[in-house]
Design a protein around this motif. Sequence first.
Motif, mmCIF file in Angstrom:
data_model
loop_
_atom_site.group_PDB
_atom_site.id
_atom_site.type_symbol
_atom_site.label_atom_id
_atom_site.label_comp_id
_atom_site.label_asym_id
_atom_site.label_seq_id
_atom_site.Cartn_x
_atom_site.Cartn_y
_atom_site.Cartn_z
ATOM 1 N N VAL A 18 -37.735 30.757 16.028
ATOM 2 C CA VAL A 18 -38.029 31.052 17.974
ATOM 3 C C VAL A 18 -38.085 32.640 18.129
ATOM 4 N N ASN A 19 -38.934 33.397 17.283
ATOM 5 C CA ASN A 19 -39.609 34.398 17.641
ATOM 6 C C ASN A 19 -38.833 35.037 18.882
ATOM 7 N N GLU A 20 -39.056 34.462 19.816
ATOM 8 C CA GLU A 20 -38.088 35.214 21.831
ATOM 9 C C GLU A 20 -36.897 35.155 21.556
ATOM 10 N N CYS A 21 -36.254 34.054 20.537
ATOM 11 C CA CYS A 21 -34.686 35.207 20.528
ATOM 12 C C CYS A 21 -34.206 36.915 19.328
ATOM 13 N N THR A 70 -30.840 18.184 22.471
ATOM 14 C CA THR A 70 -30.077 19.380 21.744
ATOM 15 C C THR A 70 -30.580 20.459 21.620
ATOM 16 N N ASP A 71 -30.072 21.305 21.832
ATOM 17 C CA ASP A 71 -30.285 22.644 21.765
ATOM 18 C C ASP A 71 -29.622 23.690 20.825
ATOM 19 N N CYS A 72 -29.965 25.077 20.930
ATOM 20 C CA CYS A 72 -29.174 26.048 20.098
ATOM 21 C C CYS A 72 -28.444 26.888 21.199
ATOM 22 N N GLY A 73 -27.732 26.734 21.327
ATOM 23 C CA GLY A 73 -26.441 27.025 22.875
ATOM 24 C C GLY A 73 -26.672 28.803 22.330
ATOM 25 N N SER A 74 -26.931 29.563 21.242
ATOM 26 C CA SER A 74 -26.658 30.298 20.826
ATOM 27 C C SER A 74 -27.962 31.523 21.062
ATOM 28 N N PHE A 75 -28.684 31.028 21.822
ATOM 29 C CA PHE A 75 -30.437 31.435 22.264
ATOM 30 C C PHE A 75 -30.385 33.038 23.278
ATOM 31 N N GLU A 76 -30.876 33.623 23.162
ATOM 32 C CA GLU A 76 -30.509 34.621 23.631
ATOM 33 C C GLU A 76 -31.581 35.495 23.523
ATOM 34 N N VAL A 77 -32.735 35.381 24.930
ATOM 35 C CA VAL A 77 -33.930 36.156 24.777
ATOM 36 C C VAL A 77 -34.041 37.743 24.911
ATOM 37 N N GLU A 78 -35.129 37.817 24.056
ATOM 38 C CA GLU A 78 -35.745 39.503 23.289
ATOM 39 C C GLU A 78 -35.854 40.309 24.630
ATOM 40 N N LYS A 79 -35.329 41.401 24.383
ATOM 41 C CA LYS A 79 -35.413 41.986 26.063
ATOM 42 C C LYS A 79 -36.481 43.076 25.849
ATOM 43 N N CYS A 136 -32.491 32.958 11.083
ATOM 44 C CA CYS A 136 -32.033 33.483 12.113
ATOM 45 C C CYS A 136 -30.866 34.824 11.701
ATOM 46 N N SER A 137 -30.291 35.467 12.619
ATOM 47 C CA SER A 137 -29.430 36.795 11.886
ATOM 48 C C SER A 137 -28.029 36.224 11.540
ATOM 49 N N LEU A 138 -27.387 35.498 12.671
ATOM 50 C CA LEU A 138 -26.249 35.070 13.179
ATOM 51 C C LEU A 138 -25.337 34.450 12.146
ATOM 52 N N ASP A 139 -24.210 34.338 11.859
ATOM 53 C CA ASP A 139 -23.406 34.262 10.882
ATOM 54 C C ASP A 139 -23.090 32.283 11.190
ATOM 55 N N HIS A 140 -23.603 32.274 12.911
ATOM 56 C CA HIS A 140 -23.159 31.019 12.837
ATOM 57 C C HIS A 140 -23.798 30.036 14.170
ATOM 58 N N ILE A 141 -24.051 29.397 14.755
ATOM 59 C CA ILE A 141 -24.641 29.025 15.968
ATOM 60 C C ILE A 141 -23.592 27.958 16.579
ATOM 61 N N ASN A 142 -23.672 27.653 17.967
ATOM 62 C CA ASN A 142 -23.107 26.733 18.487
ATOM 63 C C ASN A 142 -24.819 26.015 18.861
#
Length: 53
Positions: A11-14, A44-53, A24-30
């Motif tokens: 997901v390049n937009e994250c 299900t989805d990755c609850g840690s997703f945040e859109v790239e600004k 992913c660059s996070l240590d863990h995801i939700n």
Amino acid sequence: MKSNKNIGCTVNECKYHAKNESFCSLDHINVVKHMDKAKTPEATDCGSFEVEK
């Protein structure tokens, strides 16, 4: 940005996407669900997703 080789991601937009690699660059995801009982991957989805600004 350091990639976490234990969490693959395309997901390049994250904002947490490792950009130069499909990780992913996070240590863990939700992981979250959209229904009372998740019976398919689409529920299900990755609850840690945040859109790239």
